[in-house]
Scaffold this active site. Structure first.
Site, PDB file in Angstrom:
ATOM      1  N   SER A 104      37.594  46.392  38.701  1.00 49.82           N
ATOM      2  CA  SER A 104      38.450  45.767  37.729  1.00 49.82           C
ATOM      3  C   SER A 104      37.811  44.590  36.999  1.00 49.82           C
ATOM      4  O   SER A 104      38.302  44.189  35.951  1.00 49.82           O
ATOM      5  CB  SER A 104      39.715  45.258  38.418  1.00 49.82           C
ATOM      6  N   LYS A 120      36.697  35.550  35.546  1.00 49.39           N
ATOM      7  CA  LYS A 120      37.657  36.645  35.463  1.00 49.39           C
ATOM      8  C   LYS A 120      39.041  36.038  35.242  1.00 49.39           C
ATOM      9  O   LYS A 120      39.374  35.004  35.848  1.00 49.39           O
ATOM     10  CB  LYS A 120      37.624  37.455  36.760  1.00 49.39           C
ATOM     11  N   SER A 159      35.754  45.988  43.121  1.00 52.41           N
ATOM     12  CA  SER A 159      35.928  45.492  41.753  1.00 52.41           C
ATOM     13  C   SER A 159      34.845  44.538  41.272  1.00 52.41           C
ATOM     14  O   SER A 159      34.836  44.179  40.088  1.00 52.41           O
ATOM     15  CB  SER A 159      37.288  44.813  41.613  1.00 52.41           C
TER      16      SER A 159
END
Lengths: 484, 492
Positions: free
Chosen positions: A151, A76, A175
């Protein structure tokens, strides 16, 4: 190779039937084609990736390979990786090249795994659909008109579409788990403090926790083995003995008490989701588990509590992005205050601004007690609910998200609707507990449904055991989106 | 109309740790800009603070030294505001639960003792510096100082004059150096005071206060407070009102100027820093710090008064700084023994430390607290006074010789040098009564007028005769013997 788990892949590497460079080339090709269509990655650097793969091949040749050596891992874009652009999904950091490695990156590098690229995400991890990214929304490989969740949407989409075998994410209010659910893969958020936050760009420090994405529970366990561990650079990192998260995978589940929180099943769940969860419960009964009804009476407060505390911390955490030392600075300004105002106004997107404003408000003189202090007290009550529940059960089970993947744009105009998609996951962050999501079926639109497991503190190994046994008996985790 | 002045002080003492409070960077002063600023200090994305144990240990030392409560659990909080020299956009400080709570400091104001109560002392990080020179219309930012540990020490509004405030500040300045937590260098900003000043008529509630900043010397502090008191009194007497504000002292103009009013005061939005755990201090840790500490000034003062019968004033000078006090302590073991007791002659030693050593050091550049005589050497000098080898007058001259020459050479001579110099220069006191008698006779014969004056009742004439004898012996005659002989002869 497409569907290899970590063990299958490392067995092939060890047997020299394939090289790490070949593996990297295989996945890079997918990233550069399908990955582009899905907008799953923000940064891809073939040169760096192939160099790391070549280094992994040397380790393998020298007989020094570990359980992750040569395995591509997509990270990420919230983790600082030395020499990599690290944007956090924001214009503010669109050109920021991290000069150091996050703890998580160090751990994977030390294990000899290969950075496949940096994945797309909601801006500063604020979002549940990956639509707030400065770099555009990520598309869900099961239906590219829908969101992958957020997210950590880029990482989830990348694993679901087989652009990388595994990936990392972060989970502040769901997330990791929510996008895992919406893309039909597995994702785990560890107990707060198990994985160091050093080098992970902060959203809400008391809630943020890094964790892995993979196709199987076993891969999650192998990933967690690399990620977990004490780090003196993070004061909230827990000093505990190392553990092997794979150790309990094979334990039979007979006699296991599975807690079903009344509040999870009361209302709000889409019928198709409820049906898939019921089937999963039936499966667990078949595996010899005992279902226990438990109650989390304060869980209903978790969304409002979260939307006081997380923005409060975020408003302060994001103050460092002021255009003075790095990051976006407005090209023109009249004085210092104007430079701050313009740089931040231009550098942050709408959702980030909304949360900074909420956070600034709740911390302001005269409102602090009514919001921040009150929310902290409720947070304690929410955590106590779980402590009570775990007196009656070994693991808690329920849905990960009330619905399946929604259309891009469907909820982006309604923040409250968007916030409610994390209603089952947020309480876990507030309590600091470990939680995970694993695929358990599909809705009528053939979109995946996620099953959430919540463990007691440090109950990751047990949770993974519960997930692994389910995956031995089912094949939802082996389904893959068409067109991938 | 009479006015009462009410003053409280806030002092920022930079703690003498080698590394910063939340990072491993050096705290050394004067390095080239940003050469001591790590990823944590410049607040790169993703970095986290880790508390320096040494800073906490120094806060504990301070708490013990002022008799405060050391909080078993204290909290680091974020103070949020934007400024270019504040890289994170917030300062990590302590707000609701500081590490040191309460305590007090006793100070001498003239010859009166005054107790100043402390509200609290808390740990926090220093900010960087903005450099407004050399950049043609732009500002430079030096983050070397960012993250230097500070102990902010806050008093109750217990001081009633500039003199009291300065006395407190000086005592605090000496104390933080005594307990080794701060180098006290005011030029380099290691010890910085702000004063909260208000005035009121007796019996009235507290007046509106102004905070005065930029008091970077005791002299400026005194002048700034005096100015501010005058300003507030004149303002009220002219029918005006004091506005709560922050004011800056301008030493060139000797005035305070408004910096920002309360209306402009920022809302710092304090909240507990989620990156740092509550700071837990166990009784065992406090005890470990306590046993490794010097005897405290107030303990020494009590001992000097109780055991040696020194006055409160003398005792307070002896504990005004650690070097002075240690010099005195050295004399207690290395100086002349008190014939009536089993320890050294404390009164003689105290007089010498106060009258000679402290004076001599003050004459030197007082920012550099250096000692140019060893306790053992000074002790030997005092021994030679007590045993009658040299007169006190000669001893004082020798003391200056030792201090000046050793300072010039940079090397302090040992006690053996005392006897060598006495012998080499023939400074031995004349105690042979025959020899003194001869000189006394000569002086009496040559000063018939003074003898007559003395006999007619003019006591002063006697001193003049003693002076003549001492002059004739170049100060070497034993003064007691001279006195006795003169009295005998003049009576006879």
């Amino acid at each position: 190779m497409l569907n290899y788990t970590i063990r299958q892949l490392t067995a092939e590497l060890a047997a020299k039937r394939v090289s790490s460079v070949e593996v990297a080339e295989f996945f890079l090709k997918r990233i550069n084609t399908l990955g582009k269509a899905l907008n799953a990655f923000i940064s891809v650097d073939e040169e760096k990736t192939l160099a790391a793969a070549a280094a992994a091949d040397r380790l393998i040749a020298a007989g020094k390979a570990g359980p992750l050596t040569g395995v591509p891992v997509a990270h990420k874009d919230i983790f600082c990786a030395n020499g990599w652009k690290t944007t956090c999904g924001s214009k503010m950091l669109a050109n920021f090249i991290a000069p150091y490695d996050a703890h998580v990156i160090e751990q994977f590098n030390a294990a000899g795994s290969v950075i496949a690229g940096k994945t797309n995400m909601d801006e500063f991890a604020m979002g549940s659909s990956n639509e707030t990214s400065f770099f555009g929304p990520v598309r869900n490989p099961w239906n590219t008109e829908t969101v992958p969740g957020g997210s950590s949407g880029g990482s989830a989409a990348a694993v679901a579409a087989r652009l990388t075998p595994v990936a990392t994410g972060t989970d502040t209010g769901g997330s990791i788990r929510q996008p895992a659910a919406l893309t039909g893969i597995c994702g785990l958020k560890p107990t707060y403090g198990v994985v160091s936050r050093y080098g992970m760009i902060a959203f809400a420090s008391s809630l943020d926790q890094a964790g892995p994405f993979a196709k199987t529970a076993e891969d999650l366990a192998l990933m967690l083995n690399a990620m977990a561990g004490f780090d003196a650079r993070d004061s909230t990192s827990l000093q505990r003995e190392g553990e092997d998260y794979t150790r309990d995978l094979v334990k039979p589940l007979a006699g296991l008490r599975v807690g079903l929180p009344r509040e999870f099943f009361a209302e709000g769940m889409a019928p198709d989701v409820a049906k898939a969860i019921d089937e999963a419960i039936a499966q667990y009964k078949k595996l010899g588990c005992e279902m226990v009804e438990v109650s989390l009476p304060n869980m209903k407060l978790s969304v409002p509590v979260y939307y006081v505390l997380a923005p409060a911390e975020a408003s302060s955490n994001l103050s460092r992005f002021d255009g003075v030392r790095y990051g976006h600075r407005a090209p023109e300004y009249s004085d210092l205050i104007d430079m701050y105002n313009k740089s931040r106004a231009q550098g942050f997107g709408a959702e980030v601004k909304r949360r900074i404003l909420i956070g600034t408000y709740v911390l302001s003189h005269g409102y602090y007690d009514a919001y921040y202090i009150k929310a902290q007290k409720l947070r304690r009550l929410i955590a106590q609910d779980f402590t009570e529940a775990f007196k009656q059960c070994d693991v808690i089970l329920g849905p990960t998200s009330p619905g399946t993947a929604f259309k891009i744009g469907e909820k982006s105009g309604d923040p409250v609707q968007m916030y409610l998609s994390d209603i089952y996951t947020i309480a876990v962050n507030l309590a600091g507990l470990p939680g995970m999501s694993l695929p358990c079926g599909f809705d009528s639109a053939k979109l995946p449904v996620g099953l959430q497991l919540i463990g007691n503190y440090f109950g990751e190994a047990k949770m993974l055991n519960v997930a692994h046994q389910y995956q031995l008996a089912t094949d939802w985790h082996q389904r893959m989106p068409q067109g991938s | 109309m009479k006015w009462e002045v009410v003053i409280g002080l806030e002092t920022h003492a930079q703690l003498s740790t080698r590394s910063k409070i939340f990072s491993g960077s050096s705290t050394a002063f004067g390095a080239s800009p940003n050469s001591q600023a790590s990823a944590v200090d410049i607040a790169l994305p993703g970095v986290l603070p880790v508390l320096n144990k040494g800073a906490v240990e120094r806060a504990i030392r301070f708490g013990l030294a002022v008799g405060a409560k050391i909080a078993p659990r204290s909290i680091f909080a974020r103070k949020n505001y934007f400024y270019p020299d504040l890289p994170k956009g917030y300062q990590i400080s302590q707000y609701e639960l500081p590490v040191v709570q309460g305590g007090s400091l006793s100070v001498m104001v003239g010859d009166k003792e005054k107790t100043v109560r402390l509200t609290r002392a808390h740990l926090e990080e220093d900010a960087g510096k903005s450099l407004h020179e050399d950049f043609q219309g732009m500002s430079g930012i030096d983050l070397n100082r960012a993250g230097t540990p500070l102990l902010e020490i806050v008093t109750e509004p217990d001081m009633a004059s500039a003199e009291e405030a300065v006395a407190y500040a000086k005592a605090l300045h000496a104390l933080v150096q005594w307990i080794g937590i701060c180098d006290g260098n005011m030029q380099e900003g290691s010890f910085r005071c702000d004063a909260n000043v208000s005035v009121r008529r007796p019996g009235e509630p507290l007046g509106t206060r102004c905070e005065i900043k930029n008091l970077n010397s005791f002299n400026f502090m005194e002048k700034a407070i005096q100015y501010e008191v005058r300003r507030q009194i004149e303002l009220i007497e002219d029918g005006g009102k004091v506005v709560q504000e922050t004011r800056l002292y301008d030493p060139d103009k000797d005035e305070t100027r408004s910096m920002r009013s309360k209306e402009d005061a920022m809302d710092y939005r304090y909240f507990p820093d989620p990156d740092l755990l509550p700071l837990a201090i166990t009784p065992a840790w406090i005890e470990q710090v306590r046993v490794n500490m010097y005897e405290l000034p107030r303990e020494r003062k009590k001992r000097y008064m109780d055991e040696f019968g020194l006055s409160a004033y003398d005792a307070s000078i002896l504990i005004s700084d650690l070097d002075i006090s240690n010099c005195f302590e050295g004399l207690l073991t290395k100086g002349p023994l008190d014939v009536n007791r089993n320890y050294a002659n404390p009164k003689l030693s105290a007089n010498w430390v106060i009258g000679q050593v402290a004076r001599k050091r003050n004459d030197d550049d007082s920012s550099k607290a250096e000692f140019w005589i060893l306790s053992a050497t000074l002790g030997q000098l005092l021994k030679r006074i007590v045993d009658g080898t040299i007169s006190e007058k000669i001893a004082k001259e020798l003391f200056d010789v030792f201090w000046n020459e050793d300072k010039a050479s940079g090397l302090c001579r040992g006690p053996e040098a005392v006897d060598q110099i006495i012998a080499a220069n023939g400074l031995t006191q004349i105690s042979d009564s025959g020899e003194i008698e001869k000189i006394v006779d000569t002086v009496l014969a040559a000063n018939a007028q003074q003898v007559a004056d003395y006999k007619s009742g003019k006591e002063k004439a006697f001193n003049s005769l003693v002076g003549q004898v001492m002059k004739a012996t170049k100060g070497k005659a034993n003064p007691a013997q001279v006195n006795d002989l003169l009295k005998k002869k003049l009576a006879g």
